[in-house]
Design an enzyme around this catalytic site. Structure first.
Site, short mmCIF file in Angstrom:
data_model
loop_
_atom_site.label_atom_id
_atom_site.label_comp_id
_atom_site.label_asym_id
_atom_site.label_seq_id
_atom_site.Cartn_x
_atom_site.Cartn_y
_atom_site.Cartn_z
N PHE A 114 15.59 8.30 5.11
CA PHE A 114 15.76 8.77 3.74
C PHE A 114 14.53 8.39 2.90
O PHE A 114 14.11 7.24 2.89
CB PHE A 114 17.02 8.16 3.12
N LYS A 164 10.24 -1.82 2.76
CA LYS A 164 11.18 -2.63 1.98
C LYS A 164 11.50 -3.96 2.67
O LYS A 164 11.73 -4.98 2.00
CB LYS A 164 12.46 -1.83 1.74
#
Ligand SMILES: Cc1ncc(C[n+]2csc(CCOP(=O)(O)OP(=O)(O)O)c2C)c(N)n1
Ligand SMILES: [Mg+2]
Length: 570
Positions: A114, A164
């Site tokens: 995503f 991340k």
């Protein structure tokens, strides 16, 4: 003592603080939440833009005024790709910028996760360098290198992609890491023998001309250039981005040269017997037909980037080095010059080809800018968008500070002017910032009115509203038999109401008689003001050297005959 641990995100913010970063132009998303979280505990001001393109232009505007890298923080995928126009704009104009992008976790890289986009890959052609951090321990080195690369030599944008899981990982940063960039050297001094040869050429020239470009602005070469000019009595023209480095109010300034340069600058270019570019890359808007540009003159090029040598035109001497340092070197070896006859000729052209525009009929864009210039007296930061208004602003607004004139030159990016003004205003507190924009371009980034309002910035937006994509319409008028296609801006909003909807002040000018009054009101009203100047719809910008043609094809006024399409031009 035990070394302190922190997360990757905290280290990034710490690194930015060590670099003296005051503002981050950013927009959050899933992949950069940890960095936004760390930002809360820092002294850095978050400027929350409304679109990442706007954020990147803000960082660009900040960098141009401040002379230090502007910093952008965006999320992965569309957040990152939305900055690419701003990154390309910065690259084309050599603007220092550091763009930090969130990225999907390392385990997901390449899996079409995503909001995964290979932004380091996408950005490669339009950055000075791109990083994808795969080891959290690299953060201190990467931050230091990124700022060094962005700000030194020929500046440019650097992108850092941060997965991340890297930004959430705990580690012990080593800030003692030394910069080690073999192969990345920054030229400073030019070769003395070459400088001596240039001095001889300057002494021999009867009709010398300096061309001041953006490199001179970046290196803050203004004072050194002034010394050279006053000693040798040489006239000075400047490129679109060189404006202000040498004050355009000086009697030896002939203003901007090139496609829409002043007639007197372009005649000076045509007749000079020596032209010395100080930090300009002779772009096609300047040289027209490169093969014949100043073909009978001695051509000298000072540039910090060796890749520029001979790229556009062949030169007699190339001085590799920092513009300011090289001019200072030249200043130590040149003698006063006698150019009285040449200067008298230049002064004659200045009178003969004075910029002119129609005064009768509706409101003229040039008149608005003429009066704006009188009001600003060179003391405002001025940004422009791209189009006819940009060229008229370059002609009529005289720049006198080396870092107060901001325009998208190389990229010609519509939508640049207004957000760049927001960044410029943040870099120059207390200075009024004026964004001269077109009705087309302003609509590309006007959502940043929220940002200007939130930051309480004294940005005065002057829309030269001709209800057309004017510059394209001008080309269709001149070269496509007036067959207007896709240039009518029917459907424009009411810009005054729009400004008011954002809580800004909206003003409108319709008649020449109101220009002074309304402009003054805009300056006297605190905060962000939008002025909708409803100007003549079909005025064209002159002078004009049609693209790809030699200076001898310059049109000083509307042509009386049909023009051929310029050969293979853009
Ligand atoms: C992002 C982008 N799209 C398209 C263009 C091509 N273009 C150059 S000038 C121009 C017209 C600009 O219109 P406007 O903002 O109203 O300014 P004007 O020329 O009317 O002063 C266009 C479409 C561009 N430079 N940038
Ligand atoms: Mg327009």
């Amino acid at each position: 003592m035990q070394a302190k641990t922190c997360t990757g995100a905290e280290a990034i913010i710490d690194g930015l603080q060590q670099q003296g970063v005051e503002h981050i132009f950013g927009y959050p998303g899933g992949a950069n939440i940890p960095i936004f979280d760390a930002l809360l505990d820092s002294s850095i001001n978050l400027v929350l833009c409304r679109h990442e393109q706007g954020g990147s232009h803000m960082a660009d505007g900040y960098a141009r005024v401040k002379g230090k890298a502007g910093v952008v923080l965006v999320t992965s995928g569309p957040g990152a790709t939305n900055t690419i126009t701003g990154v390309m704009t910065a690259m084309m104009d050599s603007i220092p910028m550091v763009v930090i992008c969130g990225q999907t976790i390392r385990a997901n890289l390449g899996l079409d996760a995503f909001q995964e986009a290979d932004v380091s890959g996408i950005s490669f052609p339009v950055v000075k360098h791109s990083y994808l951090i795969k080891d959290v321990n690299d953060i201190p080195r990467v931050i230091k290198e990124a700022f060094h690369l962005a700000e030194s030599g020929r500046p440019g944008p650097v992108l850092i992609d941060v997965p991340k899981d890297i930004s959430t990982m705990e580690f012990t940063p080593n800030w003692q890491v030394e910069l080690d960039l073999p192969g990345f050297t920054v030229p400073t001094y030019a070769d003395d023998a070459a400088v001596a040869r240039v001095a001889d050429m300057l002494h021999e020239a009867k009709r010398p001309l300096l061309m001041v470009g953006h490199g001179a602005v970046i290196s803050d070469a203004g004072r050194a250039i002034m010394q050279l000019v006053e000693k040798m009595q040489i006239p000075v023209c400047s490129t679109l981005l060189g404006k202000g480095c040498f004050p355009e109010t000086h009697e030896l300034s002939v203003g901007m040269l090139g496609m829409h340069g002043t007639g007197y600058a372009n005649f000076t270019v045509m007749e000079c017997d020596l032209i010395m570019s100080i930090g300009s890359r002779w772009d096609d808007r300047i040289v027209g037909k490169a093969e014949v540009f100043c073909e009978h003159a001695k051509r000298i090029h000072i540039d910090i980037d060796p890749a520029e040598e001979g790229k556009m035109i062949k030169v007699h001497e190339f001085l590799l080095g920092d513009a300011k340092t090289v001019i200072e070197q030249i200043n130590t070896v040149v003698e006063p010059g006698d150019t009285k006859k040449w200067l008298a000729q230049v002064a004659k052209w200045k009178k003969q080809y004075k910029l002119k525009y129609k005064k009768q009929g509706g409101l003229r864009a040039e008149y608005v800018l003429d009066r704006l210039d009188a009001l600003m007296q060179g003391e405002c930061v001025v940004t422009t968008d791209v189009g006819q208004h940009q060229m008229w602003a370059a002609q009529f607004c005289k720049a006198t500070h080396h870092n107060y004139w901001l325009s998208s030159g190389g990229a010609g990016t519509m939508g640049y002017g207004f957000p760049a003004a927001i960044g410029g205003a943040l870099a120059a507190p207390g200075v009024t910032t004026v964004a001269v924009v077109g009705d087309g371009g302003f609509q590309m980034t006007l959502c940043e009115l929220s940002t200007a309002m939130l930051q309480k910035l004294p940005v005065k937006v002057i829309i030269l509203n001709n209800s057309f994509l004017g510059m394209v319409r001008q080309w269709q008028d001149l070269f496509f038999e007036k067959r207007y296609s896709g240039v009518d801006m029917e459907g424009n909003p009411d810009f005054v109401k729009l400004a008011e909807a954002y809580g800004a002040t909206g003003l409108r000018i319709k008649r020449a008689a109101d220009v002074d009054k309304i402009l003054k009101k805009a300056f006297d009203t605190p905060g962000t003001v939008v002025v909708d100047a409803v100007v003549e719809k079909e005025d064209n910008v002159y002078p004009m050297v049609p693209s790809g043609l030699p200076y001898t094809a310059m049109l000083l006024e509307p042509p009386k005959h049909k023009l051929e399409k310029p050969p293979g031009s853009t």
